[in-house]
Design an enzyme around this catalytic site. Structure first.
Site, short mmCIF file in Angstrom:
data_model
loop_
_atom_site.label_atom_id
_atom_site.label_comp_id
_atom_site.label_asym_id
_atom_site.label_seq_id
_atom_site.Cartn_x
_atom_site.Cartn_y
_atom_site.Cartn_z
N LYS A 37 -59.74 29.84 77.94
CA LYS A 37 -58.29 29.90 77.83
C LYS A 37 -57.85 29.17 76.56
O LYS A 37 -58.65 28.38 76.05
CB LYS A 37 -57.65 29.30 79.07
CG LYS A 37 -57.83 27.78 79.16
CD LYS A 37 -56.97 27.24 80.25
CE LYS A 37 -57.15 25.78 80.44
NZ LYS A 37 -56.78 24.86 79.43
N HIS A 86 -62.37 27.06 84.77
CA HIS A 86 -63.40 26.18 85.36
C HIS A 86 -63.01 25.66 86.75
O HIS A 86 -63.87 25.22 87.50
CB HIS A 86 -63.80 25.06 84.40
CG HIS A 86 -62.85 23.91 84.34
ND1 HIS A 86 -61.72 23.92 83.59
CD2 HIS A 86 -62.86 22.71 84.96
CE1 HIS A 86 -61.08 22.78 83.75
NE2 HIS A 86 -61.76 22.01 84.57
N LYS A 137 -65.43 24.95 90.70
CA LYS A 137 -65.52 23.72 91.50
C LYS A 137 -65.90 24.09 92.94
O LYS A 137 -65.36 25.04 93.50
CB LYS A 137 -64.18 22.97 91.49
CG LYS A 137 -63.83 22.40 90.11
CD LYS A 137 -62.50 21.67 90.16
CE LYS A 137 -61.98 21.28 88.79
NZ LYS A 137 -62.49 20.02 88.26
N GLU A 181 -52.60 13.88 86.56
CA GLU A 181 -53.68 13.28 85.77
C GLU A 181 -53.20 11.95 85.21
O GLU A 181 -52.04 11.83 84.80
CB GLU A 181 -54.09 14.20 84.62
CG GLU A 181 -54.64 15.53 85.08
CD GLU A 181 -55.16 16.36 83.90
OE1 GLU A 181 -56.38 16.35 83.67
OE2 GLU A 181 -54.34 16.98 83.23
N ASP A 197 -51.12 25.22 79.89
CA ASP A 197 -52.45 24.59 79.95
C ASP A 197 -53.02 24.61 81.36
O ASP A 197 -54.21 24.86 81.56
CB ASP A 197 -52.31 23.13 79.46
CG ASP A 197 -53.66 22.41 79.35
OD1 ASP A 197 -54.65 23.07 78.98
OD2 ASP A 197 -53.72 21.20 79.64
N HIS A 252 -55.36 27.32 85.89
CA HIS A 252 -56.06 26.74 87.04
C HIS A 252 -55.28 26.78 88.36
O HIS A 252 -55.81 27.17 89.40
CB HIS A 252 -56.41 25.28 86.75
CG HIS A 252 -57.11 25.07 85.45
ND1 HIS A 252 -58.07 25.92 84.97
CD2 HIS A 252 -57.00 24.09 84.51
CE1 HIS A 252 -58.51 25.48 83.81
NE2 HIS A 252 -57.88 24.38 83.50
N LYS A 276 -49.48 14.86 82.68
CA LYS A 276 -50.30 13.84 82.04
C LYS A 276 -49.65 12.47 82.25
O LYS A 276 -48.44 12.36 82.41
CB LYS A 276 -50.38 14.11 80.53
CG LYS A 276 -51.00 15.47 80.17
CD LYS A 276 -52.49 15.49 80.42
CE LYS A 276 -53.11 16.80 79.96
NZ LYS A 276 -54.47 16.98 80.47
C1 BG6 Z 1 -58.36 21.65 81.15
C2 BG6 Z 1 -57.03 21.28 80.55
O1 BG6 Z 1 -58.48 23.05 81.23
O2 BG6 Z 1 -58.47 21.10 82.44
C3 BG6 Z 1 -56.90 19.76 80.48
O3 BG6 Z 1 -56.93 21.84 79.24
C4 BG6 Z 1 -57.12 19.16 81.85
O4 BG6 Z 1 -55.61 19.39 79.97
C5 BG6 Z 1 -58.42 19.66 82.45
O5 BG6 Z 1 -57.18 17.75 81.71
C6 BG6 Z 1 -58.60 19.22 83.88
O6 BG6 Z 1 -59.87 19.59 84.32
P1 BG6 Z 1 -60.68 18.70 85.36
O7 BG6 Z 1 -61.90 19.49 85.69
O8 BG6 Z 1 -60.97 17.42 84.68
O9 BG6 Z 1 -59.75 18.53 86.52
#
Ligand code: BG6
Length: 473
Positions: free
Chosen positions: A149, A179, A183, A217, A236, A241, A327
């Site tokens: 992405k 991704h 998980k 996060e 993002d 996701h 964030k």
């Molecule tokens: C990424 C985003 O795809 O996923 C990031 O670009 C984000 O901003 C991250 O922090 C979170 O992934 P994970 O696996 O750490 O939860």
């Protein structure tokens, strides 16, 4: 036996390659899931194979999750080589031909063709150049590509990108990675729903009050300011996701676990979503963001977003899905929680559940050490009929098969090598999501500031009222 593979890693010196992809390939080899393979690193940097091997080694030491081992590393290192993208398509074609000559015997012994996996760990604009470079180098046949992405920034750009991809590769060759679907806990949603008779009958508007997909996060921008300033939290995280996870939660049972039926059901969820309205969203920006280098003084980029999503179908009509991510928030978590409806009347003494959080919940925790838990009321021991909150928990890392857990990228790289699209996203799904986002993107609500370390702007409480955010627990 695995099919012999040449993996070409574009963006091989970049951040994702160092944190996830190189350690992931190394760990797959250690796990015996990447036996006959050569890995060619490529990027715009003009370094040689020796320097690339050093970089890969450092990456595996630092991010290999304890799997680094001198002897195993030495074996993996012999499979690595590097060619600079600046050397042009012919040099890349030569590097692939050389790698294939090393694998020729293994391929013959296995009676299998050598496959190529081109992993495009590069920004979207560079991805288009790479596609043409692969075409010019004659590296389209026997090839699959993994794309990262963002898949566009709106409907128009996503369509254009998909069109350009399809000029070179067929859709069956394309693996768009998200991704979160790699998980364990995300895949567990499917197992939980469709492998048990207990839950599916209650998985609907008659029993479920609302759903929260909450991914706060604590991290800031981690050196990705320029990318983030032009992307923001919605593009993002949400349209990617969070929506993919939502589709696993909300989809109808597929006719089988094959990629086609799963994608079809996910697409139906996206199509049933009401268009995302500005009034149902809260955008936030943490204080201090505007002072950062590469951020405009009057930046309108959101570092936080929360929204209400409604799915207009028979199963979910009237059940809000609340999504939140941002964030620099108070805690880091990735949870999906399902709140069940309360019983029609309470026969317990008034106030007996004081201090407890609303109705019973089922929670999927998508952390690296994933968990599922069910919380409910039970009777507090002792006199009277006071209630207390109890929970049952299942943690992947505490099961006998814990050693088999693959990190999300490992799982997905391995699937792409096997040509399995089940956990990947499709052009149609992505375009539908962008289409649903049009009202929100056309007329975004103003960004509200929030203090780093908080849970986001105050308006998030009105968004979910009369419900409440489940986090913090
Ligand atoms: C990424 C985003 O795809 O996923 C990031 O670009 C984000 O901003 C991250 O922090 C979170 O992934 P994970 O696996 O750490 O939860």
């Amino acid at each position: 036996m695995e099919q012999p593979h040449v993996v070409v890693l574009f963006g091989a010196t970049g951040d994702l390659a160092k944190r996830k992809l190189l350690p992931g390939l190394y760990r797959l080899r250690r796990a015996g899931l990447l036996t006959d393979a050569r890995v060619i690193g490529t990027s715009l940097e003009e370094i040689d194979t020796e320097a690339f091997v050093d970089l890969a080694r450092e990456a595996c030491v630092e991010h290999g999750r304890g799997a680094y081992d001198e002897e195993k590393w030495a074996l993996f290192a012999t499979t690595l080589s590097y060619v600079s993208q600046a050397a042009g398509p012919a040099a890349l074609a030569d590097a692939v031909a050389e790698a294939e000559s090393v694998l020729a015997d293994a391929a013959q012994a296995a009676g299998k063709e050598i496959q190529r996996l081109h992993y495009l760990s590069v920004p979207p604009k560079a991805a288009l150049d790479v596609l043409h470079q692969l075409d010019e180098a004659g590296l389209v046949e026997r090839s699959r590509i993994v794309m990262e992405k963002p898949f566009g920034t709106d409907l128009e750009s996503a369509k254009k990108l998909n069109h350009r991809v399809h000029e070179v590769f067929g859709e069956e060759q394309v693996f768009r990675i998200d991704h979160f679907l790699g998980k364990e806990a995300a895949q567990n949603i499917l197992a939980f729903r469709f492998a048990n008779g207990l839950f599916e009958p209650i998985w609907n508007r008659n029993f479920i009050d609302h759903v929260q997909i909450d991914v706060p996060e604590t991290l800031g921008l981690e050196g990705r300011t320029a990318f983030y300033e032009s992307t923001g939290a919605f593009r993002d995280m949400v349209v990617t996701h969070l929506m993919q996870v939502l589709a696993f939660m909300a989809m109808e049972p597929p006719t089988s676990l094959a990629p086609g039926p799963i994608s079809d059901e996910k697409l139906k969820v996206f199509r049933s979503m009401k268009p995302l309205q500005p009034k149902d969203a809260v955008r936030g920006q943490y204080t201090g963001y505007r002072g950062k280098e590469q951020v405009a003084d009057d930046s309108d980029t959101e570092t936080f977003v929360a929204l209400k999503v409604e799915i207009d179908n028979w199963r979910w009509a009237g059940v809000p899905f609340f999504l939140r991510t941002g964030k620099k928030l108070a805690e880091g978590a990735r949870i999906i929680s399902i709140a069940f409806k309360e019983p029609p009347l309470s026969m317990f003494p008034q106030g007996s559940n004081v201090g407890m959080q609303g109705p019973d919940h089922l929670t999927f925790d998508l952390a690296d050490q994933s968990k599922m838990s069910l919380s409910f009321y039970g009777k507090r021991p002792g006199p009277g009929f006071k209630l207390e909150k109890l929970s049952m928990q299942f943690a992947t890392h505490e099961t006998p098969s814990a050693g088999l857990v693959l990190e999300a990228y490992e799982r997905l790289i391995h699937d792409a090598m096997r040509g399995d699209h089940t956990l990947f996203t499709t052009a149609a799904g992505i375009e539908t999501l962008w289409e649903k986002a049009i009202p929100l993107l056309t007329d975004p609500p103003p960004v509200r500031s929030y203090a780093p370390g908080s849970w986001g702007p105050n308006a998030i409480h009105q968004l979910v009222a009369p419900h409440a955010w489940r986090l913090p627990f």
